[in-house]
Design a protein around this motif. Structure first.
Motif, mmCIF file in Angstrom:
data_model
loop_
_atom_site.group_PDB
_atom_site.id
_atom_site.type_symbol
_atom_site.label_atom_id
_atom_site.label_comp_id
_atom_site.label_asym_id
_atom_site.label_seq_id
_atom_site.Cartn_x
_atom_site.Cartn_y
_atom_site.Cartn_z
ATOM 1 N N ARG A 106 2.431 45.760 -15.207
ATOM 2 C CA ARG A 106 2.581 44.387 -14.709
ATOM 3 C C ARG A 106 3.383 44.355 -13.413
ATOM 4 N NH1 ARG A 106 6.931 41.388 -17.920
ATOM 5 N NH2 ARG A 106 8.120 42.773 -16.550
ATOM 6 N N LYS A 113 3.431 35.804 -10.062
ATOM 7 C CA LYS A 113 3.187 34.730 -11.029
ATOM 8 C C LYS A 113 2.421 33.560 -10.419
ATOM 9 C CE LYS A 113 6.764 35.257 -14.545
ATOM 10 N NZ LYS A 113 7.827 34.536 -15.292
ATOM 11 N N LEU A 119 -0.680 36.170 -13.465
ATOM 12 C CA LEU A 119 0.121 35.390 -14.408
ATOM 13 C C LEU A 119 -0.197 35.726 -15.856
ATOM 14 C CD1 LEU A 119 2.205 33.126 -14.821
ATOM 15 C CD2 LEU A 119 0.299 31.493 -14.734
ATOM 16 N N HIS A 122 2.093 38.118 -17.641
ATOM 17 C CA HIS A 122 3.501 37.773 -17.818
ATOM 18 C C HIS A 122 3.722 37.015 -19.120
ATOM 19 C CE1 HIS A 122 4.889 38.848 -13.670
ATOM 20 N NE2 HIS A 122 3.583 38.792 -13.480
ATOM 21 N N ASP A 123 4.925 37.182 -19.675
ATOM 22 C CA ASP A 123 5.313 36.505 -20.916
ATOM 23 C C ASP A 123 4.362 36.832 -22.056
ATOM 24 O OD1 ASP A 123 7.509 35.088 -19.692
ATOM 25 O OD2 ASP A 123 6.016 33.796 -18.750
ATOM 26 N N LYS A 124 4.082 38.111 -22.201
ATOM 27 C CA LYS A 124 3.199 38.598 -23.268
ATOM 28 C C LYS A 124 3.891 39.732 -24.025
ATOM 29 C CE LYS A 124 -0.283 36.002 -21.848
ATOM 30 N NZ LYS A 124 0.361 35.408 -20.667
ATOM 31 N N ASP A 139 0.732 35.775 -26.600
ATOM 32 C CA ASP A 139 1.250 34.932 -25.530
ATOM 33 C C ASP A 139 2.559 34.290 -25.978
ATOM 34 O OD1 ASP A 139 1.712 33.177 -23.460
ATOM 35 O OD2 ASP A 139 -0.316 32.352 -23.431
ATOM 36 N N LEU A 140 3.622 34.542 -25.225
ATOM 37 C CA LEU A 140 4.941 34.007 -25.557
ATOM 38 C C LEU A 140 5.312 32.807 -24.701
ATOM 39 C CD1 LEU A 140 6.884 37.419 -25.650
ATOM 40 C CD2 LEU A 140 5.710 36.284 -27.550
ATOM 41 N N SER A 141 4.404 32.345 -23.869
ATOM 42 C CA SER A 141 4.749 31.351 -22.851
ATOM 43 C C SER A 141 4.772 29.920 -23.355
ATOM 44 C CB SER A 141 3.778 31.457 -21.671
ATOM 45 O OG SER A 141 2.464 31.077 -22.050
ATOM 46 N N ARG A 142 4.203 29.666 -24.549
ATOM 47 C CA ARG A 142 4.112 28.301 -25.048
ATOM 48 C C ARG A 142 4.841 28.174 -26.376
ATOM 49 N NH1 ARG A 142 -2.231 27.646 -24.999
ATOM 50 N NH2 ARG A 142 -2.105 29.906 -25.148
ATOM 51 N N GLU A 146 1.200 31.008 -30.551
ATOM 52 C CA GLU A 146 1.252 32.464 -30.441
ATOM 53 C C GLU A 146 -0.152 33.062 -30.334
ATOM 54 O OE1 GLU A 146 3.230 33.689 -34.008
ATOM 55 O OE2 GLU A 146 5.125 32.730 -33.470
#
Length: 216
Positions: A106, A113, A119, A122-124, A139-142, A146
């Motif tokens: 990454r 981003k 993007l 990211h945040d995975k 996915d950790l972004s929301r 999950e």
């Protein structure tokens, strides 16, 4: 679905693959993780493991390996023609290394981003190395969600596609597809337009199971 049904599905696909001359390289299911083992890995990661993945690790198994290959001379037809294998592997122990490898890729290739393609990386939390530079990840972004998503390193058609609403559902859904290979071209035929996530009740899924003489 119960975890016992997942195991039964894996066994049925193992029989189906062998009966057409294919090979099952491994089907290994270890005991569940302990709370202390999970906490140790979370400390190394620097964040909590997503709830659905943690449940599977604590209730079902901390390490699974299931790999099979169709015989070289066996070809499926139409949209299923590129399917050649199945692969499901995860391990509490591997999470740290998988994510170190994913983060290196990454940071080197997808650091921006502001770029929609970058993007996605990211945040995975990666839980499965596909073996070709791609990953299956959560996915950790929301907050409160999950989804399992695909990370492609080379503009594959599956990049960013959500495969299941969470890790537990991914285990359940994919078990009815024999954990068909993680490369995106192997599982994309099981998406249905307008329907979220991989669909084990799609026409292609039914054709796939019929080819292996598996009823699940």
């Amino acid at each position: 679905m119960e975890y016992s049904e997942v195991i039964e599905n894996w066994k049925l696909f193992s029989v189906g693959v062998k009966e057409i001359g294919g090979e099952v390289h491994t089907l290994s299911i270890e005991e569940p993780a302990t709370e202390d083992e999970v906490a140790t890995v979370e400390s190394k990661l620097g964040f909590e493991i997503p709830r659905s993945l943690k449940e599977v690790l604590l209730v079902f198994s901390k390490k699974v390996e299931f790999r099979w290959f169709l015989p070289d001379n066996y070809k499926m037809e139409g949209e299923l023609s590129q399917i050649f294998s199945g692969d499901r592997h995860w391990s509490l122990e591997w999470l740290v290394k998988f994510n170190e490898n994913k983060n290196e890729l990454r940071d080197e290739i997808f650091p921006n981003k502001n770029d929609p393609y970058d993007l996605v990386w990211h945040d995975k939390l990666a839980f499965h190395e596909v073996g070709n530079g791609d990953y299956l990840a959560i996915d950790l972004s929301r907050a409160g969600q999950e989804p399992v998503v695909y990370l492609s390193h080379d503009f594959g058609d599956g990049h960013g596609v959500e495969m299941a609403k969470n890790f537990k559902e991914f285990v359940f859904l994919s078990s009815r597809l024999g954990c068909v290979g993680a490369e995106d071209w192997q599982w994309l035929p099981f998406l249905v337009e307008g329907v979220p996530f991989i669909n084990p009740d799609s026409e292609n899924a039914i054709r796939f199971r019929e080819a292996l003489r598996v009823k699940v």
